[in-house]
Write an enzyme that holds these catalytic residues in place. Structure first.
Site, PDB file in Angstrom:
ATOM      1  N   TYR A  74       0.863  -1.188   0.000  1.00 45.10           N
ATOM      2  CA  TYR A  74       0.000   0.000   0.000  1.00 45.10           C
ATOM      3  C   TYR A  74       0.891   1.228   0.000  1.00 45.10           C
ATOM      4  O   TYR A  74       1.569   1.525   0.981  1.00 45.10           O
ATOM      5  CB  TYR A  74      -0.917  -0.026   1.226  1.00 45.10           C
ATOM      6  CG  TYR A  74      -1.840   1.164   1.384  1.00 45.10           C
ATOM      7  CD1 TYR A  74      -2.094   2.061   0.345  1.00 45.10           C
ATOM      8  CD2 TYR A  74      -2.476   1.389   2.600  1.00 45.10           C
ATOM      9  CE1 TYR A  74      -2.945   3.141   0.508  1.00 45.10           C
ATOM     10  CE2 TYR A  74      -3.339   2.463   2.778  1.00 45.10           C
ATOM     11  CZ  TYR A  74      -3.569   3.331   1.729  1.00 45.10           C
ATOM     12  OH  TYR A  74      -4.408   4.404   1.902  1.00 45.10           O
ATOM     13  N   LYS A 100      -1.766  -1.508  -3.760  1.00 43.07           N
ATOM     14  CA  LYS A 100      -2.739  -0.417  -3.713  1.00 43.07           C
ATOM     15  C   LYS A 100      -1.945   0.868  -3.901  1.00 43.07           C
ATOM     16  O   LYS A 100      -1.126   1.231  -3.063  1.00 43.07           O
ATOM     17  CB  LYS A 100      -3.489  -0.406  -2.381  1.00 43.07           C
ATOM     18  CG  LYS A 100      -4.468   0.753  -2.243  1.00 43.07           C
ATOM     19  CD  LYS A 100      -5.119   0.763  -0.867  1.00 43.07           C
ATOM     20  CE  LYS A 100      -6.019   1.984  -0.685  1.00 43.07           C
ATOM     21  NZ  LYS A 100      -6.599   2.056   0.689  1.00 43.07           N
TER      22      LYS A 100
END
EC number: 4.3.3.7
Length: 298
Positions: A139, A167
């Site tokens: 992320y 992400k």
């Protein structure tokens, strides 16, 4: 069968954490949100990320939220548990717990505040991958962590076992394009307003804040794109854009989305300090946005 990297293609909701009473996690309301998302057809649920106010949860609360979501989902939706930390040992512990609890994957925010080097970022994620069998989702959100996971580092990490997706919330389509060029990782949008542009350069889906409110509309936009209906996808993107913009512009996430859910009566809407509700001007903007989107009556 989808590959591990494709497990979270489509729409994953970045789930809020409801509170009640004297700042207590409302596990009953949390379970109700999971049921609602299953009814809506939400593909996957990501608890205890940024939107889930993970920085203010105790270790015990963090684990109870993961456990509650996994148990309530009961295989009806995949669970991508937030297990990141700026301490590698803590991220390892949380990821191991998520695996024992039955999560389908782990979302690991880049270490924040201590600003590791690119080599430190690589070593952090490599250590976590050694400690768990879960599919791992990187992320990257440099606006919060003060450190960008550079595409060259993502390329190195793409060769590490169990790292299957990223992400990407840098806000840079160039960075998304370079990651797509360098790796076969599944790329997930971390910014609702950029989901369609990211799909256009090779992303596979989104971890969505807006899906707390309108999961079916987020899924419909992605489905239109996947079916080659670019005009339909563009139309749905433009319908969603004002809501996504307002959820980002009024205050830091998750303040606007929790306030919106409170206005809609879905949860209490309270949040933990140091987060606090929007001011009256912000609430007026939210009410207007929700009415314009057909979610709130006059």
């Amino acid at each position: 069968m989808p590959t591990q990297g494709e497990l979270f293609n489509g729409c994953t909701v970045a789930l809020v954490t409801p509170f009640k009473g004297d700042d207590e996690v409302d596990l009953d309301a949390l379970g109700g949100l999971v049921d609602w998302h299953v009814e809506q057809g939400t593909h996957a649920i990501s608890p205890v990320g940024t939107t889930g106010e993970s920085p203010t949860l105790s270790h015990e609360e963090h684990e109870r939220v993961i456990e509650t979501v996994v148990q309530r989902a009961a295989g009806r939706a995949r669970v991508m548990a937030g297990t990141g930390s700026n301490a590698t040992s803590e991220a390892v512990r949380l990821t191991k717990f998520a695996q024992r609890a039955g999560a389908d994957g782990a979302l690991l925010v880049a270490p924040y505040y201590n600003r590791p080097s690119q080599e430190g970022l690589y070593a952090h994620y490599a250590r976590i991958s050694e400690a768990s069998d879960l599919p791992l989702v990187l992320y990257n959100v440099p606006g919060r962590t003060a450190r960008n996971i550079e595409p060259a580092t993502v390329e190195r990490l793409s060769r590490v076992a169990r790292i299957v997706a990223i992400k990407e919330a840098s806000g840079s389509l160039d960075q998304v394009s370079e990651i797509r060029m360098r790796t076969d990782l599944t790329i997930l949008s971390g910014d609702d307003s950029l989901t369609l542009p990211m799909l256009a350069v090779g992303a596979g889906g989104v971890v969505s804040v807006a899906a707390n409110l309108v999961p079916r509309q987020v899924m419909a936009m992605i489905a239109a794109f996947e079916q080659g209906d670019l005009e339909g996808a563009r139309r749905r993107h433009l319908e969603l854009f004002p809501l996504c913009r307002d959820l980002l512009s009024i205050a830091a996430n998750p303040i606007p989305v929790k306030a919106a859910m409170g206005l809609l009566g879905r949860i209490d809407g309270r949040m933990r300090l140091p987060l606090c509700p929007p001011d009256e001007a912000g609430l007026m903007t939210l009410r207007s946005s929700l009415r314009r989107h057909g979610l709130l009556g006059d």
